[in-house]
Write a protein that holds these residues in place. Structure first.
Motif, PDB file in Angstrom:
ATOM      1  N   MET A 139       0.850  -1.165   0.000  1.00 23.34           N
ATOM      2  CA  MET A 139       0.000   0.000   0.000  1.00 23.34           C
ATOM      3  C   MET A 139       0.900   1.235   0.000  1.00 23.34           C
ATOM      4  O   MET A 139       1.861   1.320   0.746  1.00 23.34           O
ATOM      5  CB  MET A 139      -0.892  -0.002   1.249  1.00 23.34           C
ATOM      6  N   ARG A 140       0.564   2.184  -0.846  1.00 24.22           N
ATOM      7  CA  ARG A 140       1.347   3.401  -0.926  1.00 24.22           C
ATOM      8  C   ARG A 140       1.083   4.283   0.278  1.00 24.22           C
ATOM      9  O   ARG A 140       0.011   4.275   0.863  1.00 24.22           O
ATOM     10  CB  ARG A 140       1.007   4.139  -2.211  1.00 24.22           C
ATOM     11  N   TYR A 141       2.081   5.081   0.630  1.00 24.12           N
ATOM     12  CA  TYR A 141       1.996   5.950   1.802  1.00 24.12           C
ATOM     13  C   TYR A 141       0.827   6.937   1.687  1.00 24.12           C
ATOM     14  O   TYR A 141       0.093   7.131   2.647  1.00 24.12           O
ATOM     15  CB  TYR A 141       3.321   6.698   1.982  1.00 24.12           C
ATOM     16  N   ASP A 142       0.647   7.554   0.506  1.00 19.90           N
ATOM     17  CA  ASP A 142      -0.442   8.527   0.333  1.00 19.90           C
ATOM     18  C   ASP A 142      -1.802   7.887   0.543  1.00 19.90           C
ATOM     19  O   ASP A 142      -2.691   8.476   1.154  1.00 19.90           O
ATOM     20  CB  ASP A 142      -0.382   9.155  -1.064  1.00 19.90           C
ATOM     21  N   SER A 143      -1.963   6.679   0.045  1.00 19.65           N
ATOM     22  CA  SER A 143      -3.220   5.960   0.209  1.00 19.65           C
ATOM     23  C   SER A 143      -3.486   5.668   1.679  1.00 19.65           C
ATOM     24  O   SER A 143      -4.601   5.847   2.174  1.00 19.65           O
ATOM     25  CB  SER A 143      -3.183   4.661  -0.589  1.00 19.65           C
ATOM     26  N   LEU A 144      -2.466   5.218   2.385  1.00 18.77           N
ATOM     27  CA  LEU A 144      -2.597   4.932   3.813  1.00 18.77           C
ATOM     28  C   LEU A 144      -2.927   6.210   4.577  1.00 18.77           C
ATOM     29  O   LEU A 144      -3.792   6.208   5.450  1.00 18.77           O
ATOM     30  CB  LEU A 144      -1.304   4.314   4.344  1.00 18.77           C
ATOM     31  N   ARG A 145      -2.264   7.299   4.223  1.00 16.54           N
ATOM     32  CA  ARG A 145      -2.520   8.576   4.899  1.00 16.54           C
ATOM     33  C   ARG A 145      -3.963   9.033   4.684  1.00 16.54           C
ATOM     34  O   ARG A 145      -4.622   9.498   5.614  1.00 16.54           O
ATOM     35  CB  ARG A 145      -1.537   9.623   4.394  1.00 16.54           C
ATOM     36  N   ARG A 146      -4.470   8.884   3.476  1.00 14.00           N
ATOM     37  CA  ARG A 146      -5.872   9.257   3.192  1.00 14.00           C
ATOM     38  C   ARG A 146      -6.833   8.395   3.995  1.00 14.00           C
ATOM     39  O   ARG A 146      -7.829   8.893   4.522  1.00 14.00           O
ATOM     40  CB  ARG A 146      -6.158   9.108   1.700  1.00 14.00           C
ATOM     41  N   ARG A 147      -6.554   7.118   4.087  1.00 14.81           N
ATOM     42  CA  ARG A 147      -7.438   6.216   4.849  1.00 14.81           C
ATOM     43  C   ARG A 147      -7.453   6.582   6.331  1.00 14.81           C
ATOM     44  O   ARG A 147      -8.498   6.588   6.970  1.00 14.81           O
ATOM     45  CB  ARG A 147      -7.006   4.767   4.666  1.00 14.81           C
ATOM     46  N   ILE A 148      -6.288   6.890   6.884  1.00 11.39           N
ATOM     47  CA  ILE A 148      -6.216   7.282   8.299  1.00 11.39           C
ATOM     48  C   ILE A 148      -6.960   8.594   8.518  1.00 11.39           C
ATOM     49  O   ILE A 148      -7.707   8.731   9.484  1.00 11.39           O
ATOM     50  CB  ILE A 148      -4.749   7.379   8.765  1.00 11.39           C
ATOM     51  N   LYS A 149      -6.795   9.554   7.624  1.00  8.55           N
ATOM     52  CA  LYS A 149      -7.505  10.829   7.756  1.00  8.55           C
ATOM     53  C   LYS A 149      -9.012  10.618   7.692  1.00  8.55           C
ATOM     54  O   LYS A 149      -9.769  11.256   8.425  1.00  8.55           O
ATOM     55  CB  LYS A 149      -7.072  11.815   6.660  1.00  8.55           C
ATOM     56  N   SER A 150      -9.479   9.705   6.843  1.00  8.67           N
ATOM     57  CA  SER A 150     -10.921   9.462   6.754  1.00  8.67           C
ATOM     58  C   SER A 150     -11.431   8.820   8.045  1.00  8.67           C
ATOM     59  O   SER A 150     -12.529   9.115   8.497  1.00  8.67           O
ATOM     60  CB  SER A 150     -11.270   8.601   5.546  1.00  8.67           C
TER      61      SER A 150
END
Length: 128
Positions: free
Chosen positions: A1-12
């Motif tokens: 999983m890419r870092y940006d994708s993980l960051r977006r999921r955590i923010k959501s």
């Protein structure tokens, strides 16, 4: 999983449930209501504890090697008492799925710490 994708999921997750509340059930049948104002921070601290107590880094088929951070003192966080309380619970009554995840991570972290041989790890009965 890419870092940006993980960051977006955590923010959501943070936006959807900034507060997690539920009822913890303990081995003796007692219950306690809990409300976490920052469940993501509690989970991150539990993950850090789990990483510190873990077996180390493996490269290929080699024996795990403990990092300098893992050889150092136990990490201390402002959520240690919350992690210990969550770890002692045997069940969580809540519609909030993230609270179930946080409780599981806390239980895993304390179990890893106990397996490491830390005499200060909370026991299932409570306390240190």
């Amino acid at each position: 999983m890419r870092y940006d994708s993980l960051r977006r999921r955590i923010k959501s997750i943070e936006r959807e449930s900034p507060v997690a509340d539920g009822i913890l059930v303990f081995p003796d049948g007692s219950t306690r209501a809990i409300r976490l104002a920052d469940p993501l921070a509690v989970m991150c601290d539990a993950m850090a504890l789990s990483s510190w107590a873990g077996p180390g880094v493996c490269e290929g088929d080699s024996v795990p090697i403990r990092t300098a951070w893992q050889l150092g003192p136990r990490p201390v966080s402002k959520h240690d008492s919350t992690i210990a309380l969550l770890a002692r619970a045997t069940a969580v009554k809540s519609e909030n799925r993230f609270l179930h995840t946080v409780q599981s991570m806390a239980a895993h972290a304390v179990e890893m710490e106990r397996n490491r041989g830390n005499v200060h790890a909370p026991t299932q009965q409570g306390g240190n």
